[in-house]
Write a protein that holds these residues in place. Structure first.
Motif, PDB file in Angstrom:
ATOM      1  N   THR A  58       0.825  -1.212   0.000  1.00 15.43           N
ATOM      2  CA  THR A  58       0.000   0.000   0.000  1.00 15.43           C
ATOM      3  C   THR A  58       0.857   1.258   0.000  1.00 15.43           C
ATOM      4  OG1 THR A  58      -1.773  -1.149   1.102  1.00 15.43           O
ATOM      5  CG2 THR A  58      -1.801   1.232   1.251  1.00 15.43           C
ATOM      6  N   ARG A  59       1.944   1.204   0.738  1.00 15.65           N
ATOM      7  CA  ARG A  59       2.834   2.357   0.814  1.00 15.65           C
ATOM      8  C   ARG A  59       3.322   2.771  -0.581  1.00 15.65           C
ATOM      9  NH1 ARG A  59       7.431   3.976   4.760  1.00 15.65           N
ATOM     10  NH2 ARG A  59       6.110   3.080   6.347  1.00 15.65           N
ATOM     11  N   TYR A  62       0.642   4.593  -2.696  1.00 15.46           N
ATOM     12  CA  TYR A  62       0.406   5.989  -2.337  1.00 15.46           C
ATOM     13  C   TYR A  62       1.572   6.897  -2.719  1.00 15.46           C
ATOM     14  CZ  TYR A  62      -3.939   5.443   0.258  1.00 15.46           C
ATOM     15  OH  TYR A  62      -5.248   5.238   0.603  1.00 15.46           O
ATOM     16  N   LEU A 251     -13.793  -4.191   1.697  1.00 12.87           N
ATOM     17  CA  LEU A 251     -12.345  -4.085   1.911  1.00 12.87           C
ATOM     18  C   LEU A 251     -11.895  -2.633   2.044  1.00 12.87           C
ATOM     19  CD1 LEU A 251     -11.097  -6.722  -0.670  1.00 12.87           C
ATOM     20  CD2 LEU A 251     -11.319  -6.996   1.787  1.00 12.87           C
ATOM     21  N   ARG A 252     -12.717  -1.720   1.524  1.00 14.76           N
ATOM     22  CA  ARG A 252     -12.329  -0.315   1.598  1.00 14.76           C
ATOM     23  C   ARG A 252     -12.646   0.262   2.968  1.00 14.76           C
ATOM     24  NH1 ARG A 252     -14.124   3.609  -2.892  1.00 14.76           N
ATOM     25  NH2 ARG A 252     -13.035   4.839  -1.342  1.00 14.76           N
ATOM     26  N   ASN A 253     -11.918   1.297   3.344  1.00 18.41           N
ATOM     27  CA  ASN A 253     -12.183   1.973   4.597  1.00 18.41           C
ATOM     28  C   ASN A 253     -13.106   3.146   4.362  1.00 18.41           C
ATOM     29  OD1 ASN A 253     -11.267   0.864   6.906  1.00 18.41           O
ATOM     30  ND2 ASN A 253      -9.263   1.851   6.860  1.00 18.41           N
ATOM     31  N   SER A 254     -14.108   3.290   5.217  1.00 16.98           N
ATOM     32  CA  SER A 254     -15.038   4.396   5.017  1.00 16.98           C
ATOM     33  C   SER A 254     -14.392   5.731   5.379  1.00 16.98           C
ATOM     34  CB  SER A 254     -16.291   4.183   5.858  1.00 16.98           C
ATOM     35  OG  SER A 254     -15.941   3.712   7.136  1.00 16.98           O
ATOM     36  N   GLU A 255     -13.518   5.719   6.335  1.00 16.17           N
ATOM     37  CA  GLU A 255     -12.860   6.956   6.724  1.00 16.17           C
ATOM     38  C   GLU A 255     -11.366   6.657   6.827  1.00 16.17           C
ATOM     39  OE1 GLU A 255     -13.786  10.569   9.824  1.00 16.17           O
ATOM     40  OE2 GLU A 255     -15.007   8.798   9.768  1.00 16.17           O
ATOM     41  N   GLY A 256     -10.554   7.662   6.543  1.00 13.42           N
ATOM     42  CA  GLY A 256      -9.126   7.416   6.606  1.00 13.42           C
ATOM     43  C   GLY A 256      -8.621   6.821   5.313  1.00 13.42           C
ATOM     44  N   LEU A 257      -7.616   5.958   5.426  1.00 19.08           N
ATOM     45  CA  LEU A 257      -6.951   5.467   4.228  1.00 19.08           C
ATOM     46  C   LEU A 257      -7.313   4.027   3.943  1.00 19.08           C
ATOM     47  CD1 LEU A 257      -3.415   6.912   4.800  1.00 19.08           C
ATOM     48  CD2 LEU A 257      -4.955   7.503   2.961  1.00 19.08           C
TER      49      LEU A 257
END
Lengths: 296, 446
Positions: A58-59, A62, A251-257
């Protein structure tokens, strides 16, 4: 005019042919390839990005500037995605809803298109007009009334609740009716003279000739059922009734990353079966065309 | 409060018409059914009460929430909670709207700051004080600024759970490179002096990033408006978008992008910050853990800058109990809420997600003190909490108010239109949108 004639005469006809035609042909060919390359880039880049991102950490996803090839490829995203949610169950649910959903849709479209194309009955125009009107209504508009209906039937969180409201879509009937209209009347008359009934004519005569249209319609239907997100999300409540697209969304985050590597790996779970279906169905479309040409 | 502009947003817009119509229908009924007498369910003695909980947590947050539910179910044998994921905050609220019509409602539901009030007006969520007494819930130990947002006429309706506030984030490497002190700017005037040193002249880096309307710019701008001495609206729903101080804040936002050119408007702020395309931003505390894990540079955070005043809003979501649920299930739901927000759970939740600990005593627990030591940035977020305040009605109580203000800000920042004329339009639009709410409010609260 005189000068042009003189010019034309001074150049040998053969050389004119060899030079001019290939040049313009080459121009067209280059333009064609350019268009092809642009199309492939527009369609292919997101897919390429998805595939590559599923092998990245992931790093790295981004970080800027973007990397076109994973610097340290990892396979960890796939088990991470698979374990984050019950994907086995999602696959089963997606297969069931897609198979029955698309199957019912194709059968209903076949019968209704046959009736609209060949049968004579009063107010046929009105029926077709109604169908066209249904074609214009966005699916999103019908969600709330559909939900209320399904809830009153007690079908919330069931397979029939997911499948039935989408089982008859006007565009399928419309598409097949147009294809059926193009079948020469003589063939149908010949079949009728030979004593074939409606079912026989539909399945032995019309369907083989219009196979490309039917397969195309079936493919569109399968893909739309497979990828459908909002309706299955609304009509189901529990994890064991959810389908693949909702699994990917989970799998996605609703808030944040979001952990994009894992999300992309999950997206591949969704894409691959459809890709395989396409590869097989594509053959049927080409075969259908030649089969039709020989018979027609 | 980050959200990407994707299918969800599109669908939200598509559904706004239908959803609003159904909600309006609920509002119509609310006159007769504001205090529904919940039917009692007599279950067999000794059997568990099963309740359904609708939430919007997915990804890491979803796993943390499922762990919480599991811990609750294992901690006692009277109640069993089933957590059901329903999509984003918007989708959860819309589904709840439809479920109210179809009678398929859950027992306990997570509602975001901009949604709970509409359901309160519709009589869809119940007063909690009586239930709280029965489970011995101590409201005094909740962070008052967070708890009071969910109080109407002295009655609790919405218990804070996943609450966040904005923070000022900065890239420590770029800060050091520019020779700036290692802290967030104290005032916007100070930051305006720093900003030119943070910009790269080739345009590859801006000093500061604003989110777009879809990513809730109106939430972050809420704090800035207060800092400049203005506000979106007064408590009686009088819109004050054309207040000279509100306009001054908007002018400042426009100048940062159009005149001074050290800020940009970005559709994906967190990504630009991690990638180094912006040196600083204001963003939710909820993103802190993710940003620290993925950034390749040391991340600094600080309180929001001041101008005339300090100003910082709260945000996020809280829990409510559905008024239609049977009394027995309502009590069971309250037991879950009491567990999920008790000082220990609030600490576990805060540490695993980055949301604010909603209980005052949580900050004194040894685990939390240890966590603060290792994560000074999170300590900053918690320290800022007592200085925050509940948002203006224009954004959270007016339906779609957030997007109306957000679109206005986009016109000011992106199109460079004059703040006074744009906010005059926004003021009218908000006033019109507030009209039905005021009518409902009158019917409900008198």
């Amino acid at each position: 005019m005189a000068t042009i004639n003189e010019l034309e005469h001074s150049v040998k006809p053969t050389t004119v042919h060899q030079r001019r035609l290939p040049l313009s042909l080459l121009g067209w060919r280059i333009a064609g390839y350019l268009a092809l390359i642009i199309t492939v880039l527009i369609i292919g880049l997101p897919v390429y990005w998805t595939v590559m991102a599923s092998f990245k950490e992931t790093r790295e996803i981004y970080s800027l500037p973007v990397t076109w090839w994973p610097t340290s490829p990892t396979l960890n995203n796939f088990p991470a995605a698979w374990q984050a949610a019950p994907f086995g169950r999602y696959y089963l649910n997606s297969f069931i809803t897609t198979f029955f959903g698309a199957g019912i849709e194709v059968i209903l479209a076949l019968f209704s298109a046959y009736a609209l194309a060949y049968l004579h009955f009063p107010r046929k125009d009105l029926v077709f007009l109604l169908l066209l009107a249904a074609l214009m209504v966005p699916v999103e508009i019908t969600i709330v009334p559909n939900y209320l209906t399904i809830a009153r039937l007690g079908w919330i969180n069931t397979y029939q609740g997911i499948i039935i409201p989408g089982a008859a879509i006007a565009y399928g009937t419309f598409l097949l009716r147009q294809a059926f209209m193009a079948v020469p009347h003589e063939i149908l008359e010949a079949a009728r003279v030979d004593g074939a009934g409606h079912l026989r004519i539909l399945f032995s005569v019309v369907a083989p000739i219009t196979q490309p249209a039917i397969v195309t319609m079936a493919l569109l239907s399968i893909v739309s059922k497979w990828n459908e997100f909002l309706w299955p999300l609304i009509v189901t409540n529990t994890t064991d009734m959810r389908t693949l697209p909702i699994g990917v969304f989970w799998l996605r985050n609703s808030e944040g990353l979001s952990n994009w590597g894992v999300v992309m790996a999950g997206s591949l779970f969704l894409i691959v079966p459809v890709l395989i279906t396409f590869l097989f169905a594509q053959r049927a479309i080409v075969e259908g065309m030649t089969a039709g040409a020989v018979k027609g | 409060m980050k959200r990407t502009f994707t299918r969800r947003e599109f669908l939200r817009l598509m559904m706004a018409g239908g959803g609003a119509a159904v909600l309006a229908a609920c509002g119509g009924q609310s006159g007769q059914s504001t205090s529904p007498t919940a039917p009692a369910v007599v279950s067999q003695p000794g059997s568990k009460v099963k309740i359904t909980y609708w939430g919007s947590f997915s990804g890491n947050l979803g796993e943390a929430e499922q762990a919480m539910v599991k811990a609750f179910n294992e901690s006692q044998n009277e109640v069993e909670v089933e957590y059901q994921f329903q999509g984003s905050y918007e989708e959860t609220a819309q589904k709840f709207t439809a479920a109210l019509q179809a009678n398929t409602t859950p027992d306990v539901i997570l509602l975001s700051d901009v949604w709970w009030f509409g359901f309160y007006l519709a009589g869809a969520i119940t007063a909690l004080d009586d239930l709280a007494r029965q489970v011995n819930l101590d409201f005094n130990d909740y962070e008052p600024v967070l708890l009071n947002e969910g109080v109407r006429k002295g009655v609790h309706y919405w218990i804070p759970f996943a609450r966040s506030t904005p923070l000022f984030y900065y890239n420590k490497s770029i800060w050091a490179e520019a020779g700036l002190p290692d802290r967030a700017p104290e005032t916007w005037a100070e930051f305006s002096e720093w900003a030119p040193k943070l910009v790269k002249s080739d345009g590859s880096r801006a000093a500061f990033g604003h989110p777009n309307g879809a990513s809730y710019i109106a939430w972050l701008f809420q704090g800035v408006v207060w800092q400049f001495g203005g506000q979106y609206s007064l408590p009686d729903f009088t819109m004050t978008m054309t207040d000279p101080n509100t306009l001054r804040a908007a002018q400042f936002y426009q100048d940062t992008v159009v005149k001074e050119k050290w800020a940009i408007l970005s559709p994906n702020l967190n990504q630009d910050f991690i990638g180094g395309a912006i040196a600083s931003m204001m963003a939710s505390t909820g993103a802190l853990a993710g940003i620290q894990a993925n950034a390749t540079f040391p991340v600094g955070v600080g309180f929001l800058p001041r101008e005339t005043n300090f100003g910082c809003p709260t945000g996020g979501a809280g829990l409510a109990i559905v008024s239609r649920a049977p009394a027995e299930k309502q009590l069971a739901a309250m037991k879950y809420i009491a567990f999920a927000t008790n000082p220990t759970s609030a600490g576990v939740w805060a540490r695993s997600t980055g949301y604010m600990p909603v209980r005052i005593s949580t900050k004194q627990t040894p685990e939390m003190i240890e966590f603060f030591k290792q994560n000074p940035n999170f300590k900053t977020a918690v320290d800022q909490l007592p200085k925050t305040r509940a948002q203006d009605a224009a954004r959270v109580f007016v339906r779609n108010g957030d997007q109306i203000i957000g679109k206005g800000l986009e016109r000011i920042i992106v199109n460079g239109e004059a703040p006074s004329s744009v906010f005059a339009d926004v003021n009218d639009e908000l006033t019109k949108a507030a009209q039905p709410i005021l009518e409902d409010l009158k019917a409900v609260e008198g």
